[in-house]
Design a protein around this motif. Sequence first.
Motif, PDB file in Angstrom:
ATOM      1  N   VAL A  54       0.865  -1.170   0.000  1.00  0.00           N
ATOM      2  CA  VAL A  54       0.000   0.000   0.000  1.00  0.00           C
ATOM      3  C   VAL A  54       0.906   1.226   0.000  1.00  0.00           C
ATOM      4  O   VAL A  54       2.047   1.183   0.462  1.00  0.00           O
ATOM      5  CB  VAL A  54      -0.984   0.039   1.196  1.00  0.00           C
ATOM      6  CG1 VAL A  54      -1.961  -1.110   1.129  1.00  0.00           C
ATOM      7  CG2 VAL A  54      -0.257   0.048   2.520  1.00  0.00           C
ATOM      8  N   VAL A  55       0.392   2.292  -0.553  1.00  0.00           N
ATOM      9  CA  VAL A  55       1.118   3.548  -0.633  1.00  0.00           C
ATOM     10  C   VAL A  55       0.366   4.542   0.245  1.00  0.00           C
ATOM     11  O   VAL A  55      -0.739   4.965  -0.092  1.00  0.00           O
ATOM     12  CB  VAL A  55       1.203   4.036  -2.099  1.00  0.00           C
ATOM     13  CG1 VAL A  55       1.949   5.354  -2.175  1.00  0.00           C
ATOM     14  CG2 VAL A  55       1.873   2.970  -2.976  1.00  0.00           C
ATOM     15  N   VAL A  56       0.959   4.882   1.377  1.00  0.00           N
ATOM     16  CA  VAL A  56       0.310   5.729   2.378  1.00  0.00           C
ATOM     17  C   VAL A  56       0.778   7.168   2.196  1.00  0.00           C
ATOM     18  O   VAL A  56       1.975   7.428   2.036  1.00  0.00           O
ATOM     19  CB  VAL A  56       0.649   5.235   3.804  1.00  0.00           C
ATOM     20  CG1 VAL A  56      -0.018   6.105   4.854  1.00  0.00           C
ATOM     21  CG2 VAL A  56       0.245   3.771   3.970  1.00  0.00           C
ATOM     22  N   LYS A  57      -0.159   8.099   2.243  1.00  0.00           N
ATOM     23  CA  LYS A  57       0.173   9.520   2.123  1.00  0.00           C
ATOM     24  C   LYS A  57       0.892   9.967   3.396  1.00  0.00           C
ATOM     25  O   LYS A  57       0.328   9.966   4.487  1.00  0.00           O
ATOM     26  CB  LYS A  57      -1.089  10.357   1.896  1.00  0.00           C
ATOM     27  CG  LYS A  57      -1.827  10.003   0.602  1.00  0.00           C
ATOM     28  CD  LYS A  57      -0.946  10.220  -0.598  1.00  0.00           C
ATOM     29  CE  LYS A  57      -1.666   9.883  -1.895  1.00  0.00           C
ATOM     30  NZ  LYS A  57      -0.822  10.063  -3.054  1.00  0.00           N
ATOM     31  N   ALA A  58       2.159  10.344   3.274  1.00  0.00           N
ATOM     32  CA  ALA A  58       2.995  10.672   4.428  1.00  0.00           C
ATOM     33  C   ALA A  58       2.423  11.820   5.252  1.00  0.00           C
ATOM     34  O   ALA A  58       2.591  11.849   6.471  1.00  0.00           O
ATOM     35  CB  ALA A  58       4.414  11.008   3.971  1.00  0.00           C
ATOM     36  N   GLY A  59       1.741  12.742   4.629  1.00  0.00           N
ATOM     37  CA  GLY A  59       1.178  13.881   5.346  1.00  0.00           C
ATOM     38  C   GLY A  59       0.070  13.517   6.310  1.00  0.00           C
ATOM     39  O   GLY A  59      -0.315  14.335   7.146  1.00  0.00           O
ATOM     40  N   THR A  60      -0.438  12.283   6.227  1.00  0.00           N
ATOM     41  CA  THR A  60      -1.499  11.860   7.140  1.00  0.00           C
ATOM     42  C   THR A  60      -0.955  11.236   8.414  1.00  0.00           C
ATOM     43  O   THR A  60      -1.724  10.916   9.326  1.00  0.00           O
ATOM     44  CB  THR A  60      -2.462  10.866   6.457  1.00  0.00           C
ATOM     45  OG1 THR A  60      -1.755   9.660   6.131  1.00  0.00           O
ATOM     46  CG2 THR A  60      -3.082  11.464   5.205  1.00  0.00           C
ATOM     47  N   LEU A  61       0.362  11.036   8.500  1.00  0.00           N
ATOM     48  CA  LEU A  61       0.970  10.502   9.715  1.00  0.00           C
ATOM     49  C   LEU A  61       0.832  11.504  10.863  1.00  0.00           C
ATOM     50  O   LEU A  61       0.908  12.720  10.659  1.00  0.00           O
ATOM     51  CB  LEU A  61       2.464  10.231   9.507  1.00  0.00           C
ATOM     52  CG  LEU A  61       2.849   9.006   8.708  1.00  0.00           C
ATOM     53  CD1 LEU A  61       4.331   9.058   8.366  1.00  0.00           C
ATOM     54  CD2 LEU A  61       2.516   7.735   9.471  1.00  0.00           C
ATOM     55  N   ASP A  62       0.663  10.995  12.066  1.00  0.00           N
ATOM     56  CA  ASP A  62       0.633  11.868  13.232  1.00  0.00           C
ATOM     57  C   ASP A  62       1.966  12.574  13.417  1.00  0.00           C
ATOM     58  O   ASP A  62       2.015  13.704  13.906  1.00  0.00           O
ATOM     59  CB  ASP A  62       0.278  11.066  14.496  1.00  0.00           C
ATOM     60  CG  ASP A  62      -1.154  10.558  14.461  1.00  0.00           C
ATOM     61  OD1 ASP A  62      -2.003  11.142  13.750  1.00  0.00           O
ATOM     62  OD2 ASP A  62      -1.434   9.562  15.162  1.00  0.00           O
ATOM     63  N   ALA A  82       4.389  13.361  10.845  1.00  0.00           N
ATOM     64  CA  ALA A  82       4.745  13.386   9.421  1.00  0.00           C
ATOM     65  C   ALA A  82       6.184  13.822   9.166  1.00  0.00           C
ATOM     66  O   ALA A  82       6.736  13.504   8.119  1.00  0.00           O
ATOM     67  CB  ALA A  82       3.780  14.297   8.663  1.00  0.00           C
ATOM     68  N   ASP A  83       6.799  14.503  10.102  1.00  0.00           N
ATOM     69  CA  ASP A  83       8.164  14.979   9.873  1.00  0.00           C
ATOM     70  C   ASP A  83       9.223  13.894  10.038  1.00  0.00           C
ATOM     71  O   ASP A  83      10.406  14.129   9.801  1.00  0.00           O
ATOM     72  CB  ASP A  83       8.484  16.154  10.797  1.00  0.00           C
ATOM     73  CG  ASP A  83       8.431  15.792  12.272  1.00  0.00           C
ATOM     74  OD1 ASP A  83       7.826  14.762  12.633  1.00  0.00           O
ATOM     75  OD2 ASP A  83       8.996  16.561  13.073  1.00  0.00           O
ATOM     76  N   ARG A  84       8.822  12.681  10.383  1.00  0.00           N
ATOM     77  CA  ARG A  84       9.786  11.593  10.574  1.00  0.00           C
ATOM     78  C   ARG A  84      10.377  11.075   9.264  1.00  0.00           C
ATOM     79  O   ARG A  84      11.421  10.432   9.274  1.00  0.00           O
ATOM     80  CB  ARG A  84       9.118  10.418  11.305  1.00  0.00           C
ATOM     81  CG  ARG A  84       8.874  10.698  12.761  1.00  0.00           C
ATOM     82  CD  ARG A  84       8.278   9.529  13.479  1.00  0.00           C
ATOM     83  NE  ARG A  84       9.172   8.373  13.471  1.00  0.00           N
ATOM     84  CZ  ARG A  84       8.839   7.192  13.996  1.00  0.00           C
ATOM     85  NH1 ARG A  84       7.663   7.020  14.554  1.00  0.00           N
ATOM     86  NH2 ARG A  84       9.688   6.183  13.948  1.00  0.00           N
ATOM     87  N   PHE A  85       9.718  11.334   8.143  1.00  0.00           N
ATOM     88  CA  PHE A  85      10.137  10.707   6.892  1.00  0.00           C
ATOM     89  C   PHE A  85      10.267  11.729   5.768  1.00  0.00           C
ATOM     90  O   PHE A  85       9.283  12.324   5.344  1.00  0.00           O
ATOM     91  CB  PHE A  85       9.141   9.617   6.482  1.00  0.00           C
ATOM     92  CG  PHE A  85       9.013   8.535   7.503  1.00  0.00           C
ATOM     93  CD1 PHE A  85       9.980   7.543   7.604  1.00  0.00           C
ATOM     94  CD2 PHE A  85       7.946   8.518   8.379  1.00  0.00           C
ATOM     95  CE1 PHE A  85       9.883   6.552   8.563  1.00  0.00           C
ATOM     96  CE2 PHE A  85       7.829   7.522   9.339  1.00  0.00           C
ATOM     97  CZ  PHE A  85       8.800   6.542   9.439  1.00  0.00           C
ATOM     98  N   ALA A  86      11.484  11.894   5.291  1.00  0.00           N
ATOM     99  CA  ALA A  86      11.741  12.739   4.126  1.00  0.00           C
ATOM    100  C   ALA A  86      11.877  11.827   2.909  1.00  0.00           C
ATOM    101  O   ALA A  86      12.338  10.685   3.038  1.00  0.00           O
ATOM    102  CB  ALA A  86      13.020  13.539   4.326  1.00  0.00           C
ATOM    103  N   PRO A  87      11.499  12.302   1.725  1.00  0.00           N
ATOM    104  CA  PRO A  87      11.631  11.468   0.529  1.00  0.00           C
ATOM    105  C   PRO A  87      13.087  11.095   0.247  1.00  0.00           C
ATOM    106  O   PRO A  87      13.970  11.942   0.305  1.00  0.00           O
ATOM    107  CB  PRO A  87      11.091  12.346  -0.596  1.00  0.00           C
ATOM    108  CG  PRO A  87      10.291  13.406   0.076  1.00  0.00           C
ATOM    109  CD  PRO A  87      10.896  13.600   1.429  1.00  0.00           C
ATOM    110  N   ALA A  88      13.298   9.816  -0.042  1.00  0.00           N
ATOM    111  CA  ALA A  88      14.626   9.324  -0.408  1.00  0.00           C
ATOM    112  C   ALA A  88      14.791   9.263  -1.921  1.00  0.00           C
ATOM    113  O   ALA A  88      15.876   8.973  -2.411  1.00  0.00           O
ATOM    114  CB  ALA A  88      14.858   7.950   0.203  1.00  0.00           C
TER     115      ALA A  88
END
Length: 139
Positions: free
Chosen positions: A97-105, A107-113
Motif C-alpha cells: 500500500v502507498v500511504v500519504k505521508a502527510g497523514t501521519l501523526d 509526518a516529519d519523521r520521513f523525508a523522501p529518499a
Amino acid sequence: MAQDDMLTGGCNCRAVRYTLSAPPLAVVACHCTSCRRQSGATYSVNLLVRAEAMTVEGRLTRWMDPDTESGQPVAREFCGTCGSPIRSLPATLPQFVVVKAGTLDQADRFAPAMHIWTSSKLSWVTVPAGVPAHAKGGG
C-alpha cells in the motif's frame, strides 16, 4: 516494531485512523499528474509499506483511477467525510500500500529518499541535490 514505535495517522476529521506495524520500505515523492491532483500539492510524499502492516479503523471510500502515468489502475482511498487522501493501492503491486505521508501523526519523521515521475513535475519544483530522481517510476 515495538508497540511504542508503531506509526499512526488518519484523516482531518478523525473518522479514519490507521496504524503501521512496520517501518516503510521506501519514502518517495511522486510527481505524476494523478498524485499531484489527489494531494492538491506540487507532488505527493508517499510511504511504501507491506499491505499486512497496515490496519485501518473507520470507513475508506475508494475511487479507481484509470488515468495514471504508468497506465495501470490505482485504487485511491480517502475519508468519505472530510476527503483526506489516506492511501493508494496500485494494481501492479497488490502486496503493498502507498500511504500519504502527510497523514501521519508525526509526518516529519520521513523525508523522501527518491523522486519519481519527474517527467511530469512542475517546472519550478527543484529536487534536492543528492536525492535520486527518475523521469518515470522508481527504477
